[in-house]
Scaffold this motif. Sequence first.
Motif: not given
Ligand code: FES
Length: 114
Positions: A53, A55-58, A71, A73-76, A89
């Motif tokens: 991802c 965003h933050q790498g999930c 994703c 983690c935060h739903g992207a 995000p």
């Molecule tokens: Fe994927 Fe935040 S790490 S949406």
Amino acid sequence: LAGVAIAYSAGINVVSGADGTKGVSLVTDPKSGDPAVIIRLANDTVVAYDAVCTHQGCTVGYVQGSGVLQCPCHGATFDLASGEPLDGPAVDPVPVHPVRARDGWIEVAAPETP
Ligand code: FES
């Protein structure tokens, strides 16, 4: 096909389902160690993306029936056909791995963007 071509031995089996349904294969890029996802779209186009991802790498994944990469983690969410973000995000697309078919194998190259 720019860059180093990588033949994923698992790729062709997973993405060549005889029933014509979409196939998804989660693999590891042997060069970067990153997870990558190979997807056979309904129109038989095969695409591949870094499954990291932006965003933050999930690790992003395909949720059956959703039509998007998602994703946990935060739903992207990311477009299956382009890798572009559809919902935040994340604001950047997941890197595209160029794909080609050769001698019965799906070859997946290093991503176009690091
Ligand atoms: Fe994927 Fe935040 S790490 S949406």
